[in-house]
Design a protein around this motif. Structure first.
Motif, PDB file in Angstrom:
ATOM      1  N   ILE A  26      42.971  34.538  28.276  1.00 53.05           N
ATOM      2  CA  ILE A  26      42.412  34.979  26.999  1.00 53.05           C
ATOM      3  C   ILE A  26      42.847  34.051  25.865  1.00 53.05           C
ATOM      4  O   ILE A  26      42.035  33.649  25.020  1.00 53.05           O
ATOM      5  CB  ILE A  26      42.814  36.432  26.716  1.00 53.05           C
ATOM      6  N   LYS A  27      44.107  33.674  25.855  1.00 49.22           N
ATOM      7  CA  LYS A  27      44.595  32.776  24.811  1.00 49.22           C
ATOM      8  C   LYS A  27      43.910  31.418  24.886  1.00 49.22           C
ATOM      9  O   LYS A  27      43.493  30.848  23.867  1.00 49.22           O
ATOM     10  CB  LYS A  27      46.118  32.624  24.933  1.00 49.22           C
ATOM     11  N   GLN A  28      43.758  30.885  26.111  1.00 49.62           N
ATOM     12  CA  GLN A  28      43.113  29.584  26.262  1.00 49.62           C
ATOM     13  C   GLN A  28      41.619  29.664  25.974  1.00 49.62           C
ATOM     14  O   GLN A  28      41.030  28.726  25.433  1.00 49.62           O
ATOM     15  CB  GLN A  28      43.383  29.033  27.661  1.00 49.62           C
ATOM     16  N   ALA A  29      40.992  30.790  26.321  1.00 49.90           N
ATOM     17  CA  ALA A  29      39.574  30.969  26.003  1.00 49.90           C
ATOM     18  C   ALA A  29      39.354  30.931  24.495  1.00 49.90           C
ATOM     19  O   ALA A  29      38.376  30.345  24.008  1.00 49.90           O
ATOM     20  CB  ALA A  29      39.070  32.283  26.589  1.00 49.90           C
ATOM     21  N   ARG A  30      40.259  31.548  23.745  1.00 55.41           N
ATOM     22  CA  ARG A  30      40.140  31.516  22.292  1.00 55.41           C
ATOM     23  C   ARG A  30      40.351  30.095  21.769  1.00 55.41           C
ATOM     24  O   ARG A  30      39.625  29.632  20.875  1.00 55.41           O
ATOM     25  CB  ARG A  30      41.157  32.484  21.668  1.00 55.41           C
ATOM     26  N   GLU A  31      41.311  29.375  22.331  1.00 57.78           N
ATOM     27  CA  GLU A  31      41.567  28.006  21.902  1.00 57.78           C
ATOM     28  C   GLU A  31      40.361  27.095  22.118  1.00 57.78           C
ATOM     29  O   GLU A  31      40.084  26.210  21.300  1.00 57.78           O
ATOM     30  CB  GLU A  31      42.782  27.449  22.658  1.00 57.78           C
ATOM     31  N   PHE A  32      39.636  27.310  23.229  1.00 59.40           N
ATOM     32  CA  PHE A  32      38.488  26.472  23.546  1.00 59.40           C
ATOM     33  C   PHE A  32      37.186  26.971  22.915  1.00 59.40           C
ATOM     34  O   PHE A  32      36.122  26.410  23.154  1.00 59.40           O
ATOM     35  CB  PHE A  32      38.308  26.386  25.065  1.00 59.40           C
ATOM     36  N   GLY A  33      37.264  28.035  22.126  1.00 65.82           N
ATOM     37  CA  GLY A  33      36.083  28.522  21.435  1.00 65.82           C
ATOM     38  C   GLY A  33      35.131  29.326  22.292  1.00 65.82           C
ATOM     39  O   GLY A  33      33.996  29.592  21.872  1.00 65.82           O
ATOM     40  N   LEU A  34      35.559  29.758  23.486  1.00 64.52           N
ATOM     41  CA  LEU A  34      34.666  30.534  24.354  1.00 64.52           C
ATOM     42  C   LEU A  34      34.281  31.867  23.741  1.00 64.52           C
ATOM     43  O   LEU A  34      33.183  32.374  23.986  1.00 64.52           O
ATOM     44  CB  LEU A  34      35.313  30.776  25.722  1.00 64.52           C
ATOM     45  N   LEU A  35      35.173  32.450  22.964  1.00 62.70           N
ATOM     46  CA  LEU A  35      34.934  33.795  22.466  1.00 62.70           C
ATOM     47  C   LEU A  35      33.837  33.838  21.406  1.00 62.70           C
ATOM     48  O   LEU A  35      33.389  34.921  21.026  1.00 62.70           O
ATOM     49  CB  LEU A  35      36.236  34.389  21.915  1.00 62.70           C
ATOM     50  N   ARG A  36      33.387  32.650  20.955  1.00 64.73           N
ATOM     51  CA  ARG A  36      32.263  32.624  20.025  1.00 64.73           C
ATOM     52  C   ARG A  36      30.931  32.788  20.751  1.00 64.73           C
ATOM     53  O   ARG A  36      29.928  33.171  20.140  1.00 64.73           O
ATOM     54  CB  ARG A  36      32.271  31.321  19.239  1.00 64.73           C
ATOM     55  N   SER A  37      30.914  32.485  22.057  1.00 63.88           N
ATOM     56  CA  SER A  37      29.661  32.562  22.813  1.00 63.88           C
ATOM     57  C   SER A  37      29.716  33.522  23.999  1.00 63.88           C
ATOM     58  O   SER A  37      28.674  33.863  24.564  1.00 63.88           O
ATOM     59  CB  SER A  37      29.279  31.167  23.327  1.00 63.88           C
ATOM     60  N   MET A  38      30.902  33.964  24.406  1.00 65.31           N
ATOM     61  CA  MET A  38      31.061  34.845  25.549  1.00 65.31           C
ATOM     62  C   MET A  38      31.949  36.031  25.182  1.00 65.31           C
ATOM     63  O   MET A  38      32.873  35.897  24.375  1.00 65.31           O
ATOM     64  CB  MET A  38      31.702  34.115  26.747  1.00 65.31           C
ATOM     65  N   LYS A  39      31.674  37.174  25.800  1.00 63.20           N
ATOM     66  CA  LYS A  39      32.592  38.300  25.745  1.00 63.20           C
ATOM     67  C   LYS A  39      33.535  38.214  26.938  1.00 63.20           C
ATOM     68  O   LYS A  39      33.145  37.740  28.006  1.00 63.20           O
ATOM     69  CB  LYS A  39      31.827  39.622  25.774  1.00 63.20           C
ATOM     70  N   VAL A  40      34.741  38.685  26.756  1.00 62.95           N
ATOM     71  CA  VAL A  40      35.721  38.668  27.838  1.00 62.95           C
ATOM     72  C   VAL A  40      35.871  40.071  28.412  1.00 62.95           C
ATOM     73  O   VAL A  40      36.102  41.031  27.665  1.00 62.95           O
ATOM     74  CB  VAL A  40      37.081  38.152  27.354  1.00 62.95           C
ATOM     75  N   ALA A  41      35.722  40.190  29.735  1.00 64.26           N
ATOM     76  CA  ALA A  41      35.998  41.440  30.444  1.00 64.26           C
ATOM     77  C   ALA A  41      37.317  41.266  31.191  1.00 64.26           C
ATOM     78  O   ALA A  41      37.361  40.612  32.241  1.00 64.26           O
ATOM     79  CB  ALA A  41      34.870  41.780  31.408  1.00 64.26           C
ATOM     80  N   ALA A  42      38.383  41.785  30.622  1.00 62.63           N
ATOM     81  CA  ALA A  42      39.689  41.749  31.281  1.00 62.63           C
ATOM     82  C   ALA A  42      39.733  42.940  32.231  1.00 62.63           C
ATOM     83  O   ALA A  42      40.018  44.068  31.823  1.00 62.63           O
ATOM     84  CB  ALA A  42      40.812  41.818  30.260  1.00 62.63           C
ATOM     85  N   LEU A  43      39.437  42.688  33.502  1.00 60.79           N
ATOM     86  CA  LEU A  43      39.185  43.784  34.431  1.00 60.79           C
ATOM     87  C   LEU A  43      40.444  44.522  34.862  1.00 60.79           C
ATOM     88  O   LEU A  43      40.363  45.642  35.354  1.00 60.79           O
ATOM     89  CB  LEU A  43      38.400  43.258  35.628  1.00 60.79           C
ATOM     90  N   LEU A  44      41.609  43.910  34.685  1.00 62.89           N
ATOM     91  CA  LEU A  44      42.865  44.646  34.812  1.00 62.89           C
ATOM     92  C   LEU A  44      43.767  44.191  33.681  1.00 62.89           C
ATOM     93  O   LEU A  44      44.330  43.102  33.714  1.00 62.89           O
ATOM     94  CB  LEU A  44      43.541  44.418  36.162  1.00 62.89           C
ATOM     95  N   CYS A  45      43.870  45.038  32.680  1.00 67.15           N
ATOM     96  CA  CYS A  45      44.659  44.717  31.493  1.00 67.15           C
ATOM     97  C   CYS A  45      45.307  46.005  31.012  1.00 67.15           C
ATOM     98  O   CYS A  45      44.750  47.100  31.190  1.00 67.15           O
ATOM     99  CB  CYS A  45      43.749  44.119  30.416  1.00 67.15           C
ATOM    100  N   TYR A  46      46.489  45.888  30.420  1.00 62.06           N
ATOM    101  CA  TYR A  46      47.255  47.055  30.018  1.00 62.06           C
ATOM    102  C   TYR A  46      47.549  47.028  28.517  1.00 62.06           C
ATOM    103  O   TYR A  46      47.486  45.973  27.865  1.00 62.06           O
ATOM    104  CB  TYR A  46      48.592  47.110  30.754  1.00 62.06           C
ATOM    105  N   ASN A  47      47.953  48.182  28.003  1.00 55.97           N
ATOM    106  CA  ASN A  47      48.374  48.239  26.617  1.00 55.97           C
ATOM    107  C   ASN A  47      49.504  47.259  26.347  1.00 55.97           C
ATOM    108  O   ASN A  47      49.565  46.635  25.273  1.00 55.97           O
ATOM    109  CB  ASN A  47      48.816  49.664  26.270  1.00 55.97           C
ATOM    110  N   SER A  48      50.411  47.094  27.306  1.00 54.61           N
ATOM    111  CA  SER A  48      51.523  46.153  27.124  1.00 54.61           C
ATOM    112  C   SER A  48      51.018  44.722  26.999  1.00 54.61           C
ATOM    113  O   SER A  48      51.597  43.915  26.256  1.00 54.61           O
ATOM    114  CB  SER A  48      52.504  46.274  28.290  1.00 54.61           C
ATOM    115  N   ASN A  49      49.940  44.383  27.713  1.00 55.51           N
ATOM    116  CA  ASN A  49      49.358  43.045  27.585  1.00 55.51           C
ATOM    117  C   ASN A  49      48.761  42.841  26.199  1.00 55.51           C
ATOM    118  O   ASN A  49      48.873  41.760  25.604  1.00 55.51           O
ATOM    119  CB  ASN A  49      48.274  42.819  28.632  1.00 55.51           C
TER     120      ASN A  49
END
Length: 414
Positions: free
Chosen positions: A245-268
């Motif tokens: 997720i951090k690298q996706a934001r750095e590369f600008g992916l989040l401007r064109s794609m949504k991220v589905a974190a299929l296993l993610c927790y509140n702690s993450n």
């Protein structure tokens, strides 16, 4: 009730055979009263690697909390733990040592599906109990289901149905998967693909990477961006999810794609920060601020885990261990130590109820049933404190959240 503070640490050149645990004598001195029997719970998980924060010491604390809340009912309970380093051979060796010389009666947690499947086989062979919380493989309630295993918290079907299904309903009808190349990642991609295609969506591509040695996802992320897919599906967990997720934001992916974190927790989410994670959808079956009972549990355990509040996998160890101890008390400790299968049968016969998951049941295939919850990461302005990270979006009822028994192929289902 006696609760052991000892922890079995991984040791040895190969990475870890747990130190033998000496069983207490079951009889008292000559002419004296017999000593109370002892039930031993072994917490097996990642204590030092990429899943340490997702399981690790907080899972151990949750099992100990279950022992404390259970109280004294005529037998002692001890808790030990070990680090399986996400390696099936190490996990299997520790569990055999626990069963053969350590007097352990039930194994808890067991994240990493490849380790869990190996331990599942050993528990059946040795007629002990496996209380799985950390592994997501649906094989544990499918073709490899066992009369000695309970699968408590979540699985790949639940995650794919809740998070994956929500993304498709929001218009995410084309996907690119980034997948950890082991059982969990592969099954999560498979199950999510099913829901995407059932909704007339398509998979534009995928990339698998070696786990756990991969930390640089840049090349794979650039291929995902070039695919033109609307959704980046992350079939991984722990540090890998955060790094993606951090690298996706750095590369600008989040401007064109949504991220589905299929296993993610509140702690993450807390680790990433809401400025990075805001708007991310994720599924959990427990959240500390869900209701009065979850808040009560969190208050009881906060002093033991002040820097890492439990999420669903860790809370699952509490629920599973507590229900196991109730079944041992109902069956009798001598009968419970003699047959893990008998304990699991009693667990299935008894309704479940605890502060983390509320009321539920365990099906014939070993699948624990409870609702799943789709959450969205809050905006920083919406948060009331460091751990106030999620807001509830949707609830999937217990009987709909998991794969139907008729589809699993478990031979225990008649």
């Amino acid at each position: 009730m006696t609760v052991s503070r000892r922890t079995l640490l991984a040791a040895g050149a190969a990475g870890a055979l747990a130190t033998p645990l000496r069983a207490r004598a079951q009889g008292g001195p000559a002419g004296g009263p017999a000593a109370a029997p002892t039930i031993r719970l072994g917490v097996l998980n990642d204590q030092s690697g990429p899943y340490r924060d997702d399981t690790g010491p907080t899972s151990v604390a949750c099992v100990r909390q279950a022992v404390q809340d259970f109280g004294s009912r005529g037998f002692n309970v001890e808790v030990v733990s070990a680090d399986h380093q996400n390696k099936p051979d190490i996990g299997a060796a520790i569990v055999r040592e626990w069963f053969d010389r350590g007097g352990v009666d039930a194994v808890c947690d067991v994240p990493t599906s490849s380790v869990a499947l190996a331990v599942n086989t050993i528990c059946r062979e040795k007629n002990k109990v496996m209380l799985n919380s950390g592994a997501a493989s649906t094989d544990l309630t499918g073709a490899q289901c066992s009369p000695n295993t309970v699968h408590w918290t979540y699985d790949t079907y639940m995650l794919a149905r809740s998070t994956g299904g929500a993304m498709v309903r929001q218009g995410g009808d084309s996907w690119y998967f980034l997948t950890a190349n082991y059982v969990f990642g592969q099954q999560l991609q498979r199950d999510t693909t099913r829901f995407v295609e059932q909704a007339n969506g398509r998979v534009a591509g995928s990339a698998q990477y070696p786990f756990p040695e991969t930390t640089d996802f840049s090349a794979m992320l650039l291929r995902a961006k070039a695919s033109g897919a609307k959704v980046l599906g992350l079939c991984n967990s722990g540090d890998d999810t955060l790094n993606c997720i951090k690298q996706a934001r750095e590369f600008g992916l989040l401007r064109s794609m949504k991220v589905a974190a299929l296993l993610c927790y509140n702690s993450n989410i807390r680790s990433m920060g809401l400025d990075v994670a805001q708007g991310l959808l994720l599924t959990e079956s427990y959240y500390w601020d869900l209701n009065d009972r979850t808040r009560a549990f969190n208050e009881r355990i906060r002093s033991k885990t002040p820097d890492h509040w439990p999420q669903m996998t860790q809370a699952g160890n509490y629920g599973a261990a507590l229900h196991y101890l109730k079944a041992v008390a109902d069956l009798g400790p001598a009968a419970a130590k003699a047959s893990g299968r008998a304990v699991v049968e009693r667990m299935k016969a008894m309704p479940t109820d605890d502060d983390c998951f509320g009321q539920g049941r365990i099906r014939a295939d070993g699948r624990k049933i409870h609702p799943s919850y789709l959450f969205e990461a809050k905006k920083p302005s919406e948060s009331r404190g460091p751990w106030d990270c999620l807001k509830l979006v949707a609830t999937t009822p217990a009987e709909e959240a998991f794969r139907p028994e008729s589809e699993g192929g478990c031979p225990l289902v008649r």
